[in-house]
Design a protein around this motif. Structure first.
Motif, PDB file in Angstrom:
ATOM      1  N   VAL A 189      30.166  59.404  64.347  1.00  0.00           N
ATOM      2  CA  VAL A 189      29.769  58.037  63.995  1.00  0.00           C
ATOM      3  C   VAL A 189      30.724  57.038  64.629  1.00  0.00           C
ATOM      4  O   VAL A 189      30.290  56.012  65.181  1.00  0.00           O
ATOM      5  CB  VAL A 189      29.739  57.864  62.461  1.00  0.00           C
ATOM      6  CG1 VAL A 189      29.388  56.419  62.096  1.00  0.00           C
ATOM      7  CG2 VAL A 189      28.737  58.824  61.827  1.00  0.00           C
ATOM      8  N   ILE A 190      32.019  57.324  64.564  1.00  0.00           N
ATOM      9  CA  ILE A 190      33.017  56.420  65.148  1.00  0.00           C
ATOM     10  C   ILE A 190      32.851  56.330  66.665  1.00  0.00           C
ATOM     11  O   ILE A 190      32.856  55.237  67.243  1.00  0.00           O
ATOM     12  CB  ILE A 190      34.444  56.902  64.806  1.00  0.00           C
ATOM     13  CG1 ILE A 190      34.646  56.960  63.298  1.00  0.00           C
ATOM     14  CG2 ILE A 190      35.479  55.990  65.459  1.00  0.00           C
ATOM     15  CD1 ILE A 190      34.403  55.659  62.596  1.00  0.00           C
ATOM     16  N   ALA A 210      21.936  56.386  69.442  1.00  0.00           N
ATOM     17  CA  ALA A 210      23.020  57.378  69.324  1.00  0.00           C
ATOM     18  C   ALA A 210      23.752  57.230  67.988  1.00  0.00           C
ATOM     19  O   ALA A 210      24.144  58.220  67.359  1.00  0.00           O
ATOM     20  CB  ALA A 210      24.003  57.219  70.475  1.00  0.00           C
ATOM     21  N   VAL A 211      23.918  55.978  67.530  1.00  0.00           N
ATOM     22  CA  VAL A 211      24.529  55.738  66.220  1.00  0.00           C
ATOM     23  C   VAL A 211      23.634  56.308  65.127  1.00  0.00           C
ATOM     24  O   VAL A 211      24.099  56.943  64.171  1.00  0.00           O
ATOM     25  CB  VAL A 211      24.779  54.236  65.990  1.00  0.00           C
ATOM     26  CG1 VAL A 211      25.307  53.991  64.575  1.00  0.00           C
ATOM     27  CG2 VAL A 211      25.761  53.687  67.019  1.00  0.00           C
ATOM     28  N   TRP A 212      22.333  56.094  65.279  1.00  0.00           N
ATOM     29  CA  TRP A 212      21.381  56.628  64.290  1.00  0.00           C
ATOM     30  C   TRP A 212      21.456  58.152  64.220  1.00  0.00           C
ATOM     31  O   TRP A 212      21.448  58.736  63.133  1.00  0.00           O
ATOM     32  CB  TRP A 212      19.969  56.198  64.654  1.00  0.00           C
ATOM     33  CG  TRP A 212      18.931  56.808  63.749  1.00  0.00           C
ATOM     34  CD1 TRP A 212      18.563  56.367  62.512  1.00  0.00           C
ATOM     35  CD2 TRP A 212      18.151  57.980  64.013  1.00  0.00           C
ATOM     36  NE1 TRP A 212      17.606  57.201  61.965  1.00  0.00           N
ATOM     37  CE2 TRP A 212      17.329  58.200  62.864  1.00  0.00           C
ATOM     38  CE3 TRP A 212      18.066  58.865  65.080  1.00  0.00           C
ATOM     39  CZ2 TRP A 212      16.449  59.273  62.788  1.00  0.00           C
ATOM     40  CZ3 TRP A 212      17.190  59.928  64.991  1.00  0.00           C
ATOM     41  CH2 TRP A 212      16.382  60.129  63.860  1.00  0.00           C
ATOM     42  N   CYS A 243      24.612  59.193  62.368  1.00  0.00           N
ATOM     43  CA  CYS A 243      24.495  58.953  60.925  1.00  0.00           C
ATOM     44  C   CYS A 243      23.509  59.934  60.288  1.00  0.00           C
ATOM     45  O   CYS A 243      23.737  60.416  59.163  1.00  0.00           O
ATOM     46  CB  CYS A 243      24.041  57.515  60.668  1.00  0.00           C
ATOM     47  SG  CYS A 243      25.272  56.255  61.106  1.00  0.00           S
ATOM     48  N   SER A 244      22.438  60.248  60.984  1.00  0.00           N
ATOM     49  CA  SER A 244      21.449  61.187  60.451  1.00  0.00           C
ATOM     50  C   SER A 244      22.018  62.589  60.339  1.00  0.00           C
ATOM     51  O   SER A 244      21.658  63.352  59.442  1.00  0.00           O
ATOM     52  CB  SER A 244      20.203  61.203  61.342  1.00  0.00           C
ATOM     53  OG  SER A 244      19.557  59.940  61.333  1.00  0.00           O
ATOM     54  N   LYS A 282      23.449  63.865  57.061  1.00  0.00           N
ATOM     55  CA  LYS A 282      22.554  64.351  56.007  1.00  0.00           C
ATOM     56  C   LYS A 282      22.393  65.868  56.064  1.00  0.00           C
ATOM     57  O   LYS A 282      22.000  66.483  55.076  1.00  0.00           O
ATOM     58  CB  LYS A 282      21.196  63.666  56.128  1.00  0.00           C
ATOM     59  CG  LYS A 282      21.266  62.152  55.954  1.00  0.00           C
ATOM     60  CD  LYS A 282      19.918  61.487  56.169  1.00  0.00           C
ATOM     61  CE  LYS A 282      20.040  59.977  56.024  1.00  0.00           C
ATOM     62  NZ  LYS A 282      18.752  59.281  56.267  1.00  0.00           N
ATOM     63  N   LYS A 283      22.668  66.455  57.217  1.00  0.00           N
ATOM     64  CA  LYS A 283      22.557  67.903  57.373  1.00  0.00           C
ATOM     65  C   LYS A 283      23.903  68.613  57.200  1.00  0.00           C
ATOM     66  O   LYS A 283      23.961  69.837  57.207  1.00  0.00           O
ATOM     67  CB  LYS A 283      21.983  68.230  58.757  1.00  0.00           C
ATOM     68  CG  LYS A 283      20.596  67.645  59.007  1.00  0.00           C
ATOM     69  CD  LYS A 283      20.121  67.966  60.409  1.00  0.00           C
ATOM     70  CE  LYS A 283      18.753  67.352  60.686  1.00  0.00           C
ATOM     71  NZ  LYS A 283      18.280  67.637  62.065  1.00  0.00           N
ATOM     72  N   ALA A 284      24.957  67.834  57.057  1.00  0.00           N
ATOM     73  CA  ALA A 284      26.294  68.416  56.935  1.00  0.00           C
ATOM     74  C   ALA A 284      26.481  69.009  55.541  1.00  0.00           C
ATOM     75  O   ALA A 284      25.926  68.502  54.562  1.00  0.00           O
ATOM     76  CB  ALA A 284      27.356  67.356  57.203  1.00  0.00           C
TER      77      ALA A 284
END
Length: 366
Positions: free
Chosen positions: A111-112, A144-146, A149-150, A153-155
């Motif tokens: 994300v960063i 790419a940011v999306w 971030c998405s 949710k799978k982590a």
């Protein structure tokens, strides 16, 4: 919209990036266990806000005439949101073991990195002649940011889930090596041919070398001798047995954890050790697979086999400390040990055959 404005934006961005970098370094250290743990849902909520702010930033860049003050205000809002995201991510690491911490760190870094790239490249395109490029590039950067971030949710959100996925990943890697090893093939033996046939093969080989190398010629080096093929088959049996050990290990851990709702620190340390041992076996599987191609490296094969045996003993001891050595796991371990012994026998025969071959090639001088 001249050069001074662009330089001003670069200075402002660098200031924000330095602050973010300093905050991100916090994630290198786990927070004190006395602090209140932030739920992973809160991290996901903040990541949604980061993406929404990235969408706004994209609209600002592609919306036409850009005022420096407007860009700076949007930049400040974005990095304030990113700062909040980093803080809750750090709070989610309370009680996290090495595996979960590593996953959180890597996920947050995506994300960063994507956020930094969005702003760096957008500002690099700043100027009256770059509006077309901005309209093409900026939406991709926002995308790419999306994606980053998405991915959150799978982590995994718990230690056990993170360790379980890491164990599965080792199994997938071992399975890939096994599939590759099963493609090894034994070359033809000249001893099985009549003298005339052997002579014809030599003539044919020389003729094909004159015509140039073909793809079939390139594959000849991958063919194994009869002795090497026996070693390879024993190694394949070992790798197959290792897959069963990993499968039974995951099953044992799952059954064990169902009996208790919580994973205390001592149990977590044991689970981390089991993962480390399993990953160690995975590394040796890679080494073993690489040594099976001709000419086979017998000392390296022996070393990999010995390390696998050592890792297996330690793994069984660790799981035993949790009273988790199921019948299926113990049977899988015994099968693996039998496969390792068979490889040792084949390597002994291979060494004797290799020595005999060398002795036959020795010429005595008068």
């Amino acid at each position: 919209m001249g050069k001074p404005d662009k330089e001003r934006l670069i200075r402002t961005l660098n200031s924000h990036l330095n602050t973010i970098h300093e905050t991100f370094q916090m994630l290198d250290q786990n927070p004190s266990s006395s602090l209140e743990k932030v739920s992973w849902d809160d991290v996901l909520k903040m990541s949604d806000q980061v993406y929404k702010q990235a969408t706004v930033a994209g609209m600002v860049w592609t919306g036409g005439r850009l005022e420096v003050t407007e860009i700076e205000e949007n930049m400040a809002s974005y990095f304030n949101m990113l700062q909040g995201f980093l803080l809750v991510s750090h709070g989610s690491k309370v009680g996290a073991g090495p595996t979960l911490s590593s996953v959180i760190h890597a996920s947050v870094k995506q994300v960063i990195d994507s956020s930094s790239k969005l702003w760096k490249e957008s500002i690099s395109l700043y100027g009256p002649r770059d509006s077309k490029d901005q309209n093409q590039v900026v939406p991709q950067l926002v995308g790419a940011v999306w994606e980053a971030c998405s991915a959150l949710k799978k982590a995994p959100s718990t230690n056990v889930t993170a360790i379980g996925r890491a164990l599965i990943q080792v199994g997938v890697s071992v399975k890939d090596v096994l599939r590759e090893m099963k493609e090894l093939k034994q070359g033809p033996s000249d001893l099985d041919d009549a003298p005339e046939e052997s002579s014809n093969k030599v003539d044919s080989s020389l003729h094909s070398q004159d015509e140039g190398n073909t793809s079939d010629d390139a594959d000849i080096g991958d063919d194994l001798s009869a002795e090497e093929m026996r070693v390879a088959q024993s190694a394949i049996s070992i790798i197959s047995s290792i897959l069963k050990v990993i499968k039974e290990l995951i099953r044992s851990i799952t059954s064990l954890l169902k009996l208790e709702n919580e994973t205390n620190e001592s149990k977590l340390a044991t689970l981390e050790n089991l993962l480390r041992l399993c990953q160690g076996i995975g590394v040796q599987v890679d080494e073993l697979g690489a040594c099976l191609y001709p000419p086979q490296e017998v000392p390296a094969i022996k070393e990999a086999s010995e390390k696998i045996s050592s890792f297996l003993d330690n793994m069984q001891a660790e799981l035993g400390s949790l009273n988790g050595n199921s019948e299926g796991f113990l049977q899988a371990c015994n099968n693996l040990r039998n496969s390792l012994k068979q490889l040792e026998i084949e390597l002994g025969g291979f060494a004797d055959s290799d020595l005999e071959s060398r002795m036959q090639n020795v010429t005595l001088n008068d």
